[in-house]
Write a protein that holds these residues in place. Structure first.
Motif, PDB file in Angstrom:
ATOM      1  N   TYR A   1      87.647  56.514   4.799  1.00 52.10           N
ATOM      2  CA  TYR A   1      87.633  57.329   3.584  1.00 52.10           C
ATOM      3  C   TYR A   1      86.965  58.684   3.798  1.00 52.10           C
ATOM      4  O   TYR A   1      87.264  59.640   3.065  1.00 52.10           O
ATOM      5  CB  TYR A   1      87.022  56.539   2.430  1.00 52.10           C
ATOM      6  N   ARG A   2      86.117  58.781   4.802  1.00 52.86           N
ATOM      7  CA  ARG A   2      85.628  60.113   5.168  1.00 52.86           C
ATOM      8  C   ARG A   2      86.789  60.975   5.648  1.00 52.86           C
ATOM      9  O   ARG A   2      86.955  62.127   5.213  1.00 52.86           O
ATOM     10  CB  ARG A   2      84.567  60.027   6.265  1.00 52.86           C
ATOM     11  N   SER A   3      87.608  60.433   6.523  1.00 55.82           N
ATOM     12  CA  SER A   3      88.731  61.187   7.064  1.00 55.82           C
ATOM     13  C   SER A   3      89.752  61.503   5.982  1.00 55.82           C
ATOM     14  O   SER A   3      90.273  62.624   5.903  1.00 55.82           O
ATOM     15  CB  SER A   3      89.385  60.396   8.204  1.00 55.82           C
ATOM     16  N   ALA A   4      90.060  60.538   5.120  1.00 56.86           N
ATOM     17  CA  ALA A   4      91.034  60.766   4.053  1.00 56.86           C
ATOM     18  C   ALA A   4      90.555  61.861   3.105  1.00 56.86           C
ATOM     19  O   ALA A   4      91.344  62.696   2.652  1.00 56.86           O
ATOM     20  CB  ALA A   4      91.285  59.470   3.286  1.00 56.86           C
ATOM     21  N   GLY A   5      89.258  61.865   2.826  1.00 56.02           N
ATOM     22  CA  GLY A   5      88.705  62.908   1.967  1.00 56.02           C
ATOM     23  C   GLY A   5      88.837  64.287   2.579  1.00 56.02           C
ATOM     24  O   GLY A   5      89.122  65.270   1.878  1.00 56.02           O
ATOM     25  N   LEU A   6      88.666  64.374   3.883  1.00 52.27           N
ATOM     26  CA  LEU A   6      88.825  65.654   4.575  1.00 52.27           C
ATOM     27  C   LEU A   6      90.281  66.116   4.526  1.00 52.27           C
ATOM     28  O   LEU A   6      90.569  67.304   4.322  1.00 52.27           O
ATOM     29  CB  LEU A   6      88.348  65.531   6.025  1.00 52.27           C
ATOM     30  N   VAL A   7      91.212  65.177   4.710  1.00 53.36           N
ATOM     31  CA  VAL A   7      92.627  65.526   4.619  1.00 53.36           C
ATOM     32  C   VAL A   7      92.949  66.074   3.238  1.00 53.36           C
ATOM     33  O   VAL A   7      93.629  67.101   3.090  1.00 53.36           O
ATOM     34  CB  VAL A   7      93.515  64.301   4.933  1.00 53.36           C
ATOM     35  N   ASP A   8      92.437  65.413   2.212  1.00 56.36           N
ATOM     36  CA  ASP A   8      92.728  65.846   0.844  1.00 56.36           C
ATOM     37  C   ASP A   8      92.146  67.217   0.527  1.00 56.36           C
ATOM     38  O   ASP A   8      92.670  67.940  -0.327  1.00 56.36           O
ATOM     39  CB  ASP A   8      92.187  64.818  -0.156  1.00 56.36           C
ATOM     40  N   ARG A   9      91.083  67.581   1.217  1.00 55.08           N
ATOM     41  CA  ARG A   9      90.492  68.903   1.003  1.00 55.08           C
ATOM     42  C   ARG A   9      91.051  69.956   1.955  1.00 55.08           C
ATOM     43  O   ARG A   9      90.593  71.098   1.977  1.00 55.08           O
ATOM     44  CB  ARG A   9      88.967  68.820   1.162  1.00 55.08           C
ATOM     45  N   GLY A  10      92.029  69.554   2.748  1.00 53.56           N
ATOM     46  CA  GLY A  10      92.666  70.503   3.651  1.00 53.56           C
ATOM     47  C   GLY A  10      91.821  70.895   4.837  1.00 53.56           C
ATOM     48  O   GLY A  10      92.039  71.953   5.441  1.00 53.56           O
ATOM     49  N   ILE A  11      90.874  70.046   5.210  1.00 52.22           N
ATOM     50  CA  ILE A  11      89.973  70.341   6.329  1.00 52.22           C
ATOM     51  C   ILE A  11      90.480  69.624   7.578  1.00 52.22           C
ATOM     52  O   ILE A  11      90.576  68.391   7.582  1.00 52.22           O
ATOM     53  CB  ILE A  11      88.537  69.894   6.010  1.00 52.22           C
ATOM     54  N   PRO A  12      90.843  70.339   8.636  1.00 51.28           N
ATOM     55  CA  PRO A  12      91.271  69.672   9.870  1.00 51.28           C
ATOM     56  C   PRO A  12      90.192  68.711  10.363  1.00 51.28           C
ATOM     57  O   PRO A  12      89.009  69.056  10.394  1.00 51.28           O
ATOM     58  CB  PRO A  12      91.470  70.831  10.852  1.00 51.28           C
ATOM     59  N   ASN A  13      90.602  67.522  10.718  1.00 49.38           N
ATOM     60  CA  ASN A  13      89.615  66.515  11.160  1.00 49.38           C
ATOM     61  C   ASN A  13      90.161  65.670  12.294  1.00 49.38           C
ATOM     62  O   ASN A  13      90.181  64.449  12.225  1.00 49.38           O
ATOM     63  CB  ASN A  13      89.141  65.660   9.978  1.00 49.38           C
ATOM     64  N   ASN A  14      90.618  66.351  13.322  1.00 49.58           N
ATOM     65  CA  ASN A  14      91.190  65.665  14.477  1.00 49.58           C
ATOM     66  C   ASN A  14      90.214  64.645  15.060  1.00 49.58           C
ATOM     67  O   ASN A  14      90.580  63.510  15.372  1.00 49.58           O
ATOM     68  CB  ASN A  14      91.582  66.700  15.535  1.00 49.58           C
TER      69      ASN A  14
END
Length: 380
Positions: free
Chosen positions: A301-314
């Motif tokens: 859910y940390r990663s999903a939250g970053l995706v939803d905010r448009g933050i690259p999180n490779n």
């Protein structure tokens, strides 16, 4: 960071849970696994309830769910039926994401509403006999010919191709370009002349068939390209974080199912005059499973939250995918250990998780490749 679900997300999860308890009993899951068949009936019911439209924008007949919404959905679906969650990702999510981001307006309006209604299914084909982890080294060749492209080659490990109406197929469209350039994404009809689909036998995830595809002068119209010509690899890279979140959600839900089944078993099973849940070794395994699944869920859910905010999180999405996949394998293995001989029997569900879990460490990036991704991001 707040990892709590919104009231709408909790309501969606509870509604889905009630639906699956009613429409997807464990007997149905076992039947699909034993018969090695795609859960057609379940997907028809999911479509009727509007669940197939979750990853599809509202203007094209979906509900426009976020990455976090999709993670909640896939985690719950995987708890009930992991293979169905993988089928959902393969036949719905990949195409919805690719078409929404890179499709033409005509493609979106023609295909996405039908996908949301469950009228069509998709598959995605990237790997080849000589290109697995090194996926960009693919050799399947696409050559322009008038109003069409002509495709020759062989693809491997294509999930759900036998039930797909379209295959998002990656082929090399410029033989002289560098390895990661000159690749194009095509919309291929698997029933077209020159296309042969052969099913492969495998260890687990049996309702999600796996196939090799032979292409001999298969013709694809020029308007059946998703995205720009020679930009297919960039299309794939842009959606990696989203893909890893989806796969992580499936892993977390399936691992939680292992834990819940093992916990219920240890509370009932008696040996040496007491429930085996009272033994310290049993409790240690249960505690390890709880700790690892909880950590995997937080990473998801940390990663999903970053995706939803448009933050690259490779890095973060790779960590979530890697940790959750290995946590699922360990949960299935510990579940087998706790159930002993009973877990080894085909009439119990732990053996299915034991078989299904291994692909989590292979598909969507092996554990070794994900470690390379993480370390590369660390050293930038």
């Amino acid at each position: 960071m707040d990892f709590d679900l919104t009231p709408a997300q909790r309501g969606m999860r509870d509604a889905l849970r009630a639906f699956l308890l009613r429409e997807c009993p464990i007997e149905y899951v076992r039947d699909c696994d034993e018969a090695e068949r795609f859960p057609v009936e379940l997907f028809g019911k999911l479509a009727a309830q509007g669940w197939l439209g979750l990853p599809i924008p509202e203007e094209y007949g979906g509900t426009g769910g976020s990455c976090t919404d999709l993670a909640v959905f896939l985690e719950e679906l995987a708890w009930h039926f992991e293979a169905a969650a993988n089928c959902y990702y393969t036949t719905v999510v990949i195409a919805a994401d690719a078409l929404a981001h890179f499709g033409t307006e005509e493609q979106k309006r023609a295909l996405l509403p039908r996908l949301a209604r469950g009228e069509i299914r998709f598959a995605f084909s990237l790997s080849e006999p000589n290109s697995g982890s090194d996926a960009a080294s693919l050799r399947t060749r696409a050559v322009p010919d008038g109003d069409h492209w002509v495709i020759h080659g062989q693809k491997m490990f294509c999930s759900c191709a036998q039930v797909a109406d379209y295959i998002l197929l990656m082929a090399r469209s410029d033989a002289d370009a560098p390895k990661h350039d000159g690749i194009t994404m095509f919309l291929l009809d698997p029933k077209a002349p020159g296309v042969e689909v052969r099913r492969l036998r495998k260890l687990g995830l049996k309702p999600m068939d796996l196939n090799e595809i032979f292409l001999t002068a298969a013709r694809v119209p020029k308007d059946a390209i998703v995205g720009a010509v020679n930009q297919g690899w960039r299309n794939v890279l842009k959606t990696l974080d989203y893909e890893r979140c989806c796969l992580s959600a499936v892993n977390v839900g399936a691992a939680q199912s292992c834990l819940d089944k093992a916990l219920a078993y240890t509370k009932e099973r008696e040996q040496f005059g007491q429930k085996i849940a009272s033994f310290q070794m049993s409790r240690a395994k249960l505690a390890d499973m709880e700790m690892e699944i909880d950590a995997a869920r937080l990473l998801l859910y940390r990663s999903a939250g970053l995706v939803d905010r448009g933050i690259p999180n490779n890095r973060q999405s790779a960590i979530a995918n890697l940790y959750s996949s290995e946590a699922y394998v360990r949960a299935a293995l510990n579940g087998m250990r706790l159930m002993g001989g009973w877990g080894y029997l085909m009439e119990y569900d732990m053996q299915r998780h034991f078989r299904d879990s291994k692909l989590a460490e292979i598909g969507g990036g092996t554990s070794e490749i994900l470690r390379i991704v993480i370390s590369r991001e660390m050293l930038r």
